[in-house]
Scaffold this active site. Structure first.
Site, PDB file in Angstrom:
ATOM      1  N   LEU A   1     -45.112 -17.590 -37.904  1.00  0.00           N
ATOM      2  CA  LEU A   1     -45.078 -16.978 -39.226  1.00  0.00           C
ATOM      3  C   LEU A   1     -44.248 -17.867 -40.152  1.00  0.00           C
ATOM      4  CD1 LEU A   1     -45.980 -14.299 -40.650  1.00  0.00           C
ATOM      5  CD2 LEU A   1     -43.598 -13.594 -40.412  1.00  0.00           C
TER       6      LEU A   1
ATOM      7  N   ARG B   1     -46.713 -13.868 -49.549  1.00  0.00           N
ATOM      8  CA  ARG B   1     -47.200 -13.841 -48.163  1.00  0.00           C
ATOM      9  C   ARG B   1     -48.063 -12.608 -47.916  1.00  0.00           C
ATOM     10  NH1 ARG B   1     -42.858 -14.269 -43.668  1.00  0.00           N
ATOM     11  NH2 ARG B   1     -42.569 -12.098 -44.226  1.00  0.00           N
TER      12      ARG B   1
ATOM     13  N   LYS C   1     -49.241 -11.913 -41.143  1.00  0.00           N
ATOM     14  CA  LYS C   1     -48.230 -10.926 -40.716  1.00  0.00           C
ATOM     15  C   LYS C   1     -48.936  -9.611 -40.367  1.00  0.00           C
ATOM     16  CE  LYS C   1     -43.539  -9.513 -42.041  1.00  0.00           C
ATOM     17  NZ  LYS C   1     -42.824  -9.852 -40.819  1.00  0.00           N
TER      18      LYS C   1
ATOM     19  N   ARG D   1     -64.691   4.884 -36.366  1.00  0.00           N
ATOM     20  CA  ARG D   1     -64.259   3.742 -35.552  1.00  0.00           C
ATOM     21  C   ARG D   1     -65.432   2.831 -35.201  1.00  0.00           C
ATOM     22  NH1 ARG D   1     -63.420   1.773 -30.532  1.00  0.00           N
ATOM     23  NH2 ARG D   1     -61.468   0.652 -30.206  1.00  0.00           N
TER      24      ARG D   1
ATOM     25  N   HIS E   1     -65.738  -1.729 -34.705  1.00  0.00           N
ATOM     26  CA  HIS E   1     -64.941  -2.945 -34.851  1.00  0.00           C
ATOM     27  C   HIS E   1     -65.230  -3.702 -36.151  1.00  0.00           C
ATOM     28  CE1 HIS E   1     -64.246  -1.976 -30.705  1.00  0.00           C
ATOM     29  NE2 HIS E   1     -63.419  -2.994 -30.536  1.00  0.00           N
TER      30      HIS E   1
ATOM     31  N   GLU F   1     -41.007 -19.335 -32.077  1.00  0.00           N
ATOM     32  CA  GLU F   1     -40.206 -18.495 -32.986  1.00  0.00           C
ATOM     33  C   GLU F   1     -39.779 -17.255 -32.226  1.00  0.00           C
ATOM     34  OE1 GLU F   1     -42.470 -16.695 -36.232  1.00  0.00           O
ATOM     35  OE2 GLU F   1     -44.260 -16.661 -34.970  1.00  0.00           O
TER      36      GLU F   1
ATOM     37  N   TYR G   1     -48.395  -6.227 -42.760  1.00  0.00           N
ATOM     38  CA  TYR G   1     -47.182  -5.601 -43.282  1.00  0.00           C
ATOM     39  C   TYR G   1     -46.290  -6.648 -43.913  1.00  0.00           C
ATOM     40  CZ  TYR G   1     -44.401  -7.242 -39.267  1.00  0.00           C
ATOM     41  OH  TYR G   1     -43.753  -8.013 -38.338  1.00  0.00           O
TER      42      TYR G   1
HETATM   43  C1  LIG Z   1     -42.771 -13.214 -35.829  1.00  0.00           C
HETATM   44  C2  LIG Z   1     -41.831 -13.354 -36.989  1.00  0.00           C
HETATM   45  N1  LIG Z   1     -41.374 -14.570 -37.306  1.00  0.00           N
HETATM   46  C3  LIG Z   1     -40.530 -14.750 -38.347  1.00  0.00           C
HETATM   47  C4  LIG Z   1     -40.092 -13.687 -39.112  1.00  0.00           C
HETATM   48  C5  LIG Z   1     -39.155 -13.925 -40.257  1.00  0.00           C
HETATM   49  O1  LIG Z   1     -39.848 -13.828 -41.473  1.00  0.00           O
HETATM   50  P1  LIG Z   1     -39.127 -13.440 -42.832  1.00  0.00           P
HETATM   51  O2  LIG Z   1     -37.998 -14.398 -42.993  1.00  0.00           O
HETATM   52  O3  LIG Z   1     -40.171 -13.640 -43.856  1.00  0.00           O
HETATM   53  O4  LIG Z   1     -38.683 -12.035 -42.692  1.00  0.00           O
HETATM   54  C6  LIG Z   1     -40.556 -12.398 -38.827  1.00  0.00           C
HETATM   55  C7  LIG Z   1     -40.105 -11.254 -39.640  1.00  0.00           C
HETATM   56  O5  LIG Z   1     -40.389 -10.131 -39.377  1.00  0.00           O
HETATM   57  C8  LIG Z   1     -41.458 -12.228 -37.743  1.00  0.00           C
HETATM   58  O6  LIG Z   1     -41.937 -11.013 -37.431  1.00  0.00           O
END
Ligand SMILES: Cc1ncc(COP(=O)(O)O)c(C=O)c1O
Length: 287
Positions: free
Chosen positions: A207, A52, A149, A100, A102, A182, A33
């Site tokens: 991320l 991204r 993501k 379904r 995997h 994070e 996403y």
């Molecule tokens: C795990 C995680 N880290 C960092 C971020 C921040 O990313 P961005 O600045 O690209 O929204 C997000 C955003 O949803 C996230 O889910």
């Protein structure tokens, strides 16, 4: 007029927007996403989020459902139909619908694409920023590819719920060495005792936040000192300031970690200044 969602080629009323029960996103979390903040109906940090998205998809060997140009047009149309000026665009792509199993479907299924648009009350968001938020810490228990993501967010869901139950807004994952990686949906920052900004480097399993990246540019232009170096929860508490960044939170001051005040426990000037500068930049470059 109600909300409108985009589902696999059609704009439909939000309440009637459905995907098939054998969508691989629904059954296996097999998808990615992306989220853009909307400023005046335009996409903030558009390029970074598109780049991204393409990278996340390519790492999972899922095709872009359409070209970036076409996708931009569809997103714009979704925003227009929802009449949202200040808000968020949520876009999800999965490996499609298939019995379904995997392993990847053979032959490949067309990827599923869903887009929703939601409104954000910017005045309420500013009021929240002015007060600051609390975070809780939680052991890092996610997989080794947090750079993708993916919609597989169960550890993030549980971490966020832990935060909510503690009256906090965000959870910070802490690795085996005691360093913050994070947030559950944001990147984590401090302003240390020497006034130096610090955030985790992206060689770590995190991320690569688009807001984080843009803010690093802003910080550089402002001539502030910054280090991409890990910090512990204790260092955050001892710091002058802390904050989080993300498309949803933008730049949001953190005033407590596990109920312990950060610095003097008040929202600091650096975070608020960076919030203002980030929003100015995002508005000026939104497309
Ligand atoms: C795990 C995680 N880290 C960092 C971020 C921040 O990313 P961005 O600045 O690209 O929204 C997000 C955003 O949803 C996230 O889910």
């Amino acid at each position: 007029m109600g909300r409108i969602a985009y589902v696999n080629g059609r704009f439909v009323p939000h309440g009637q927007a459905v995907v098939h029960i054998e969508d691989r996103g629904y059954q296996l979390g097999d998808g990615v996403y992306e989220v853009w903040a909307l400023f005046g109906g335009r996409l903030g940090d558009a390029e970074g989020h598109f780049a991204r998205l393409e990278r996340s998809l390519s790492e999972l060997r899922i095709d872009m459902p359409m070209s970036r140009r076409a996708l931009t047009l569809v997103i714009r149309e979704a925003v227009r139909r929802n009449r949202v000026q200040e808000g968020l665009v949520y876009l999800q792509v999965t490996r499609g619908v298939a019995p379904r199993d995997h392993g990847f479907p053979v032959p490949p299924a067309p990827p599923s694409l869903v887009i929703t648009v939601s409104r954000v009350d910017r005045a309420a968001a500013e009021a929240r920023a002015a007060k600051g938020v609390g975070v809780v810490t939680t052991p890092e228990n996610r997989w080794g590819r947090c750079d993708i993501k993916t919609i597989g967010l169960l550890p993030n869901v549980l971490a966020k719920q832990k935060a909510r139950e503690a009256g906090a807004m965000e959870a910070w994952f802490v690795d085996d060495l005691g360093f913050v990686t994070e947030g559950a949906s944001s990147n984590a920052w401090i302003v240390d005792r020497d006034g130096r900004l610090r955030t985790r480097d992206t060689n770590a399993n995190i991320l690569r936040g688009v807001t984080r990246r843009t803010l690093l540019d802003v910080i550089g232009e402002e001539g502030l000192k910054v280090e991409e170096r890990p910090f512990t929860a204790d260092e955050a508490v001892a710091a002058k300031e802390a904050f989080i960044t993300g498309a949803g939170s933008l730049v949001l001051p953190v005033i407590a970690v596990d109920g312990r005040p950060v610095g003097d426990g008040k929202v600091g000037p650096v975070a608020m200044r960076l919030r203002r500068l980030y929003i100015e930049r995002a508005k000026a470059t939104a497309i």
